[in-house]
Design an enzyme around this catalytic site. Structure first.
Site, PDB file in Angstrom:
ATOM      1  N   GLU A 107       2.491  -0.881   4.671  1.00  0.00           N
ATOM      2  CA  GLU A 107       2.160   0.493   4.307  1.00  0.00           C
ATOM      3  C   GLU A 107       3.456   1.246   3.994  1.00  0.00           C
ATOM      4  O   GLU A 107       4.370   1.291   4.817  1.00  0.00           O
ATOM      5  CB  GLU A 107       1.423   1.210   5.447  1.00  0.00           C
ATOM      6  CG  GLU A 107      -0.052   0.855   5.555  1.00  0.00           C
ATOM      7  CD  GLU A 107      -0.951   1.534   4.492  1.00  0.00           C
ATOM      8  OE1 GLU A 107      -0.439   2.371   3.707  1.00  0.00           O
ATOM      9  OE2 GLU A 107      -2.147   1.217   4.469  1.00  0.00           O
ATOM     10  N   HIS A 146      -2.650  -3.104  -3.332  1.00  0.00           N
ATOM     11  CA  HIS A 146      -4.013  -2.941  -2.830  1.00  0.00           C
ATOM     12  C   HIS A 146      -4.996  -2.816  -3.996  1.00  0.00           C
ATOM     13  O   HIS A 146      -6.096  -3.356  -3.968  1.00  0.00           O
ATOM     14  CB  HIS A 146      -4.072  -1.694  -1.932  1.00  0.00           C
ATOM     15  CG  HIS A 146      -5.260  -1.657  -1.029  1.00  0.00           C
ATOM     16  ND1 HIS A 146      -5.552  -0.583  -0.232  1.00  0.00           N
ATOM     17  CD2 HIS A 146      -6.240  -2.560  -0.800  1.00  0.00           C
ATOM     18  CE1 HIS A 146      -6.667  -0.841   0.450  1.00  0.00           C
ATOM     19  NE2 HIS A 146      -7.104  -2.029   0.125  1.00  0.00           N
ATOM     20  N   ASP A 184      -3.759   2.354  -4.898  1.00  0.00           N
ATOM     21  CA  ASP A 184      -2.412   2.249  -4.350  1.00  0.00           C
ATOM     22  C   ASP A 184      -1.846   0.832  -4.528  1.00  0.00           C
ATOM     23  O   ASP A 184      -2.618  -0.126  -4.605  1.00  0.00           O
ATOM     24  CB  ASP A 184      -2.390   2.665  -2.858  1.00  0.00           C
ATOM     25  CG  ASP A 184      -3.255   1.787  -1.948  1.00  0.00           C
ATOM     26  OD1 ASP A 184      -4.440   1.582  -2.251  1.00  0.00           O
ATOM     27  OD2 ASP A 184      -2.722   1.302  -0.923  1.00  0.00           O
ATOM     28  N   HIS A 241       0.836  -1.200   0.000  1.00  0.00           N
ATOM     29  CA  HIS A 241       0.000   0.000   0.000  1.00  0.00           C
ATOM     30  C   HIS A 241       0.869   1.249   0.000  1.00  0.00           C
ATOM     31  O   HIS A 241       2.009   1.208   0.438  1.00  0.00           O
ATOM     32  CB  HIS A 241      -0.820   0.100   1.301  1.00  0.00           C
ATOM     33  CG  HIS A 241      -1.688  -1.073   1.601  1.00  0.00           C
ATOM     34  ND1 HIS A 241      -3.043  -1.054   1.396  1.00  0.00           N
ATOM     35  CD2 HIS A 241      -1.404  -2.292   2.130  1.00  0.00           C
ATOM     36  CE1 HIS A 241      -3.569  -2.210   1.779  1.00  0.00           C
ATOM     37  NE2 HIS A 241      -2.595  -2.985   2.225  1.00  0.00           N
ATOM     38  N   THR A 288       0.466   5.144   1.833  1.00  0.00           N
ATOM     39  CA  THR A 288      -0.373   5.739   2.885  1.00  0.00           C
ATOM     40  C   THR A 288      -1.336   6.787   2.323  1.00  0.00           C
ATOM     41  O   THR A 288      -2.418   6.984   2.878  1.00  0.00           O
ATOM     42  CB  THR A 288       0.508   6.403   3.959  1.00  0.00           C
ATOM     43  OG1 THR A 288       1.392   7.329   3.301  1.00  0.00           O
ATOM     44  CG2 THR A 288       1.313   5.359   4.721  1.00  0.00           C
TER      45      THR A 288
HETATM   46 ZN   LIG Z   1      -4.088   0.624   0.599  1.00  0.00          ZN
END
Ligand SMILES: [Zn+2]
Length: 258
Positions: A101, A143, A153, A36, A38
């Protein structure tokens, strides 16, 4: 809250516990890694958000722009990063994945490139995770791959090719973009059904109905973001279809599904 948590990955320098996690359903173990960004301008605020009980979101690891890595949630626990998602028929991606993340302002912040040091850490961390959990290359995803209708993302600037060169993830050189026959929103029939079937065969969550509808467009965009980032437009051109076909043909047999 006092949580005894040790760093499970040598790549993470420190534990910074998030309270946002639960049991993995049916005693599942991690079989996927989801990457991902952020999507927030300030990385400190992004980290705080992932550790705030109010947010109800988290990830197992957090990677700063300078490459430092924090461990937020124990790997055996279910972190809350993927939300409503699907891959290879599995709808509870959080229960079978490890979430990372990566601090980056993302599309809302003009999609700045990922710094070298940060990508080096993402590579080292992911390599450690997939090795320890024996996670197949085809199950290191973004993601946007598992939630194509909602998420974009880690974005089309994420260097999937570089990860692949470091031995992480499944990737093939994209077919060059050229003019020619293409399929787009509103098209119907056998070719659309075949395209949808190929996307589903690779793992994307999509209904095979022979109609190039909004969902199909979003899945095609997600595919392009990951595998043919030169042009992300949701149009299934010859390059997109050829790249998808190559990817399926070159899928490691260990992860082939019936
Ligand atoms: Zn994400």
């Amino acid at each position: 809250m006092s949580v005894s948590l040790s760093t499970e990955s040598p790549v993470a320098t420190k534990v910074f516990p998030s309270p946002n996690h639960g049991e993995r359903k049916d005693g599942q173990r991690p079989t996927m890694v989801i990457l991902h960004y952020t999507g927030m301008p300030d990385e400190g605020e992004a980290l705080q958000w992932l550790c705030n009980p109010v947010s109800q979101v988290s990830a197992h690891y957090f990677v700063f722009g300078d490459g430092r890595v924090l461990h937020l949630v124990p790997e055996a626990r279910r972190a809350w990063h993927a939300g409503v998602s699907s891959w290879d028929g599995e709808a509870d991606v959080n229960s079978c994945s490890i979430g990372i993340e990566i601090a980056n302002p993302g599309h809302p912040g003009g999609l700045p490139p990922y710094p070298d040091a940060q990508i080096e850490s993402v590579i080292a961390l992911t390599k450690d995770i997939v090795t320890r959990w024996r996670i197949p290359a085809t199950r290191v995803l973004g993601h946007s791959d598992v939630a194509p209708g909602r998420k974009v993302d880690p974005g089309e600037l994420f260097p999937w090719k570089r990860l692949h060169e470091a031995g992480i993830g499944h990737w093939v050189p994209p077919a060059s973009v050229s003019d020619g026959r293409f399929f787009s929103r509103g098209d119907q029939g056998m070719p659309i059904e075949a395209l949808q079937a190929m996307l589903v065969m690779y793992g994307y969550g999509l209904r095979i109905n022979g109609v190039f509808d909004e969902d199909t467009e979003k899945v095609v965009s997600a595919f392009q973001r990951h595998f043919r980032p030169e042009r992300v437009d949701g149009v299934a051109d010859a390059s997109t279809i050829t790249t998808l076909r190559d990817l399926i043909a070159k899928r490691p047999s260990s992860s082939t599904t019936a």
